[in-house]
Design an enzyme around this catalytic site. Structure first.
Site, PDB file in Angstrom:
ATOM      1  N   GLY A   1     121.036  32.881   0.740  1.00 23.29           N
ATOM      2  CA  GLY A   1     120.702  32.431  -0.617  1.00 23.29           C
ATOM      3  C   GLY A   1     121.789  32.877  -1.563  1.00 23.29           C
ATOM      4  O   GLY A   1     122.512  33.836  -1.290  1.00 23.29           O
TER       5      GLY A   1
ATOM      6  N   PHE B   1     124.088  36.206  -9.818  1.00 25.01           N
ATOM      7  CA  PHE B   1     124.713  37.535  -9.785  1.00 25.01           C
ATOM      8  C   PHE B   1     124.711  38.114  -8.391  1.00 25.01           C
ATOM      9  O   PHE B   1     125.240  39.181  -8.162  1.00 25.01           O
ATOM     10  CB  PHE B   1     123.963  38.494 -10.725  1.00 25.01           C
ATOM     11  CG  PHE B   1     123.891  37.980 -12.137  1.00 25.01           C
ATOM     12  CD1 PHE B   1     122.691  37.517 -12.662  1.00 25.01           C
ATOM     13  CD2 PHE B   1     125.032  37.885 -12.912  1.00 25.01           C
ATOM     14  CE1 PHE B   1     122.631  37.001 -13.940  1.00 25.01           C
ATOM     15  CE2 PHE B   1     124.979  37.380 -14.204  1.00 25.01           C
ATOM     16  CZ  PHE B   1     123.770  36.936 -14.721  1.00 25.01           C
ATOM     17  N   ALA B   2     124.028  37.439  -7.476  1.00 26.09           N
ATOM     18  CA  ALA B   2     123.906  38.032  -6.142  1.00 26.09           C
ATOM     19  C   ALA B   2     123.999  36.959  -5.076  1.00 26.09           C
ATOM     20  O   ALA B   2     123.690  35.803  -5.327  1.00 26.09           O
ATOM     21  CB  ALA B   2     122.560  38.751  -6.024  1.00 26.09           C
ATOM     22  N   LYS B   3     124.440  37.403  -3.918  1.00 31.00           N
ATOM     23  CA  LYS B   3     124.465  36.513  -2.749  1.00 31.00           C
ATOM     24  C   LYS B   3     123.639  37.238  -1.698  1.00 31.00           C
ATOM     25  O   LYS B   3     123.693  38.479  -1.620  1.00 31.00           O
ATOM     26  CB  LYS B   3     125.930  36.390  -2.298  1.00 31.00           C
ATOM     27  CG  LYS B   3     126.186  35.349  -1.267  1.00 31.00           C
ATOM     28  CD  LYS B   3     127.606  35.354  -0.712  1.00 31.00           C
ATOM     29  CE  LYS B   3     128.731  35.368  -1.699  1.00 31.00           C
ATOM     30  NZ  LYS B   3     130.026  35.072  -1.022  1.00 31.00           N
ATOM     31  N   VAL B   4     122.860  36.544  -0.913  1.00 35.23           N
ATOM     32  CA  VAL B   4     122.068  37.193   0.138  1.00 35.23           C
ATOM     33  C   VAL B   4     122.569  36.703   1.494  1.00 35.23           C
ATOM     34  O   VAL B   4     122.606  35.508   1.736  1.00 35.23           O
ATOM     35  CB  VAL B   4     120.564  36.901  -0.012  1.00 35.23           C
ATOM     36  CG1 VAL B   4     119.781  37.540   1.130  1.00 35.23           C
ATOM     37  CG2 VAL B   4     120.048  37.430  -1.348  1.00 35.23           C
TER      38      VAL B   4
ATOM     39  N   ASP C   1     107.295  37.818 -11.832  1.00 33.96           N
ATOM     40  CA  ASP C   1     107.872  36.528 -11.442  1.00 33.96           C
ATOM     41  C   ASP C   1     107.215  36.039 -10.148  1.00 33.96           C
ATOM     42  O   ASP C   1     107.885  35.525  -9.255  1.00 33.96           O
ATOM     43  CB  ASP C   1     109.400  36.671 -11.249  1.00 33.96           C
ATOM     44  CG  ASP C   1     110.080  35.308 -11.157  1.00 33.96           C
ATOM     45  OD1 ASP C   1     111.203  35.238 -10.618  1.00 33.96           O
ATOM     46  OD2 ASP C   1     109.468  34.310 -11.596  1.00 33.96           O
TER      47      ASP C   1
HETATM   48  C1  LIG Z   1     116.802  40.181   0.620  1.00 37.63           C
HETATM   49  C2  LIG Z   1     115.714  39.177   0.249  1.00 37.63           C
HETATM   50  C3  LIG Z   1     114.467  39.886  -0.267  1.00 37.63           C
HETATM   51  C4  LIG Z   1     116.236  38.214  -0.767  1.00 37.63           C
HETATM   52  O1  LIG Z   1     116.655  38.510  -1.906  1.00 37.63           O
HETATM   53  N1  LIG Z   1     116.205  36.954  -0.280  1.00 37.63           N
HETATM   54  C5  LIG Z   1     116.633  35.772  -1.030  1.00 37.63           C
HETATM   55  C6  LIG Z   1     117.459  34.812  -0.247  1.00 37.63           C
HETATM   56  C7  LIG Z   1     116.969  33.541  -0.372  1.00 37.63           C
HETATM   57  C8  LIG Z   1     115.725  33.631  -1.107  1.00 37.63           C
HETATM   58  C9  LIG Z   1     114.796  32.643  -1.502  1.00 37.63           C
HETATM   59  O2  LIG Z   1     115.036  31.340  -1.205  1.00 37.63           O
HETATM   60  C10 LIG Z   1     113.648  33.014  -2.197  1.00 37.63           C
HETATM   61  C11 LIG Z   1     113.422  34.368  -2.499  1.00 37.63           C
HETATM   62  C12 LIG Z   1     114.331  35.363  -2.119  1.00 37.63           C
HETATM   63  C13 LIG Z   1     115.462  34.930  -1.459  1.00 37.63           C
HETATM   64  C14 LIG Z   1     115.687  36.932   0.991  1.00 37.63           C
HETATM   65  N2  LIG Z   1     115.473  35.885   1.796  1.00 37.63           N
HETATM   66  C15 LIG Z   1     114.910  36.154   3.016  1.00 37.63           C
HETATM   67  N3  LIG Z   1     114.639  35.123   3.857  1.00 37.63           N
HETATM   68  C16 LIG Z   1     114.843  33.759   3.665  1.00 37.63           C
HETATM   69  C17 LIG Z   1     115.035  32.995   4.812  1.00 37.63           C
HETATM   70  C18 LIG Z   1     115.235  31.622   4.682  1.00 37.63           C
HETATM   71  C19 LIG Z   1     115.250  31.016   3.419  1.00 37.63           C
HETATM   72  C20 LIG Z   1     115.038  31.796   2.271  1.00 37.63           C
HETATM   73  C21 LIG Z   1     114.842  33.167   2.391  1.00 37.63           C
HETATM   74  N4  LIG Z   1     114.595  37.395   3.446  1.00 37.63           N
HETATM   75  C22 LIG Z   1     114.815  38.468   2.630  1.00 37.63           C
HETATM   76  C23 LIG Z   1     115.389  38.238   1.371  1.00 37.63           C
END
Ligand SMILES: CC1(C)C(=O)N([C@H]2C=Cc3c(O)cccc32)c2nc(Nc3ccccc3)ncc21
Length: 346
Positions: free
Chosen positions: A42, A46-49, A157
């Protein structure tokens, strides 16, 4: 920090930082600490995951990479508050924080990876849930939110996009970026959250205590789970605001009476009349088919000191027992406690 050193050029002239402009060397690295990055999950402003793998245990994690050089003092303070709050929360339905790695320009939050993605996308694909399945999910959400409120934390949120699913399709609440502490005797006034889930008092710019705005959002979430639609909608913010403040929403014919009654408890415009979570403990719809309340009284979900894991870490990773136990007791989030957490929760 770099943020204060930057002169404030008017935004129009500031060139958009393009992808490979790595003024921040940490942004495009392949690994950090014991974690090898795999792919981007994602991207926010401000952040990339990134999805990553822990090199020692092989466990998949999600690393939130925050470029500090793009944050002003206020945003930096919000980031450190989010980290402090994440360190406070240990609950099966809240995304776990495993490790915090900070360099001069970047913060890496190593967190639990919810492989099932967003509940929002799950609903888009599968449509509305039967009340039995919606109840199971909603009980998990209620359990996590009441745990937060008991710790004097509000999320602010809550929405289907921030409710993630793990590989068993269990709920993992994510994104505490808008969360804050609250004091039952004082008022907050920051407008947070996403309009379709925002309580009427927020649209009216009224100050609020805290929990009641999460409770309104829970009502919207319950509606979304059981109907697949938003209760309040509009083609622009003004229409959305009118819809929320009017507080009228359609009850589809297929919804059970007990579910309709529960929705009425959540979606009350007057925040002082709105149900408190403790009033929901013995709600008929929430407890149908279950013999206990999802709103658990014990808030201590702290990890215990598992001797088998400590022995394995001593043997396999040559880490001495004292430093593991010390890290756990002092709520430290470094590479040693991260190994413990990853093995403990796996
Ligand atoms: C670190 C943390 C908590 C986080 O910040 N994100 C982001 C990133 C994408 C996203 C979103 O699409 C919605 C909410 C949070 C997020 C995370 N996303 C996941 N899985 C995921 C897997 C497939 C699609 C979307 C999310 N696991 C943990 C996290």
């Amino acid at each position: 920090s770099a943020a204060s050193g930057k002169e404030n050029k008017p935004s129009s002239s500031r060139s958009r930082r393009d992808k490979d402009d790595t003024t921040n060397p940490d942004i495009n690295i392949a690994s950090i600490g014991n974690y090898a990055f795999q792919k981007t999950v994602g991207e926010g402003n401000f952040a990339k995951v990134k999805l990553a793998k822990h090199k020692l245990t092989g466990v998949e994690v999600a690393v939130k990479v925050i470029d500090k050089t793009t944050l002003d003092e206020k945003k930096l303070a919000k980031l450190y508050r989010e980290v402090r709050i994440m360190k406070l929360l240990h609950h099966p339905h809240i995304v776990k924080l495993y490790e915090v790695i900070e360099t001069k320009s970047t913060v890496f939050l190593v967190m639990e990876y919810a492989s099932g993605g967003e509940l929002y996308d799950y609903l888009v694909v599968h449509g509305k849930m039967k009340e039995k399945e919606a109840r199971a999910k909603f009980r998990q959400i209620l359990s996590a939110v009441s745990y937060c409120h008991k710790k004097r934390v509000i999320h602010r949120d809550l929405k289907a996009e921030n409710l993630l699913l793990d590989s068993n399709l269990d709920i993992k609440i994510a994104d505490f970026g808008f969360s804050n502490y609250y004091d039952p005797d004082s008022k907050l006034d920051t407008f947070c959250g996403s309009p379709p889930y925002a309580a009427p008092e927020l649209f009216q710019g009224r100050r609020y205590t805290g929990p009641e705005v999460d409770i309104w959002s829970l009502g919207v979430i319950l509606y979304v789970l059981t109907t697949g639609c938003l209760p309040f909608d509009g083609k622009n913010l003004q229409e959305m605001r009118e819809s929320v403040c009017r507080g009228k929403y359609r009850i589809p014919f297929y919804l059970s009476d007990s579910c309709e009654k529960l929705l009425r408890k959540f979606l009350i415009r007057d925040p002082y009349k709105r149900a408190g979570l403790e009033m929901l403990i013995d709600d008929p719809w929430i407890n149908e088919g279950y013999d206990h309340s999802p709103i658990s009284t014990d808030v201590s979900q702290r990890v215990d000191e598992d001797d088998a894991i400590i022995a394995l870490m001593e043997r396999k990773y040559k880490i001495d027992r004292e430093s593991i136990i010390k890290g756990l007791r002092e709520n430290v989030y470094d590479e040693t406690t991260a190994i413990y957490y990853l093995l403990y929760y796996e």
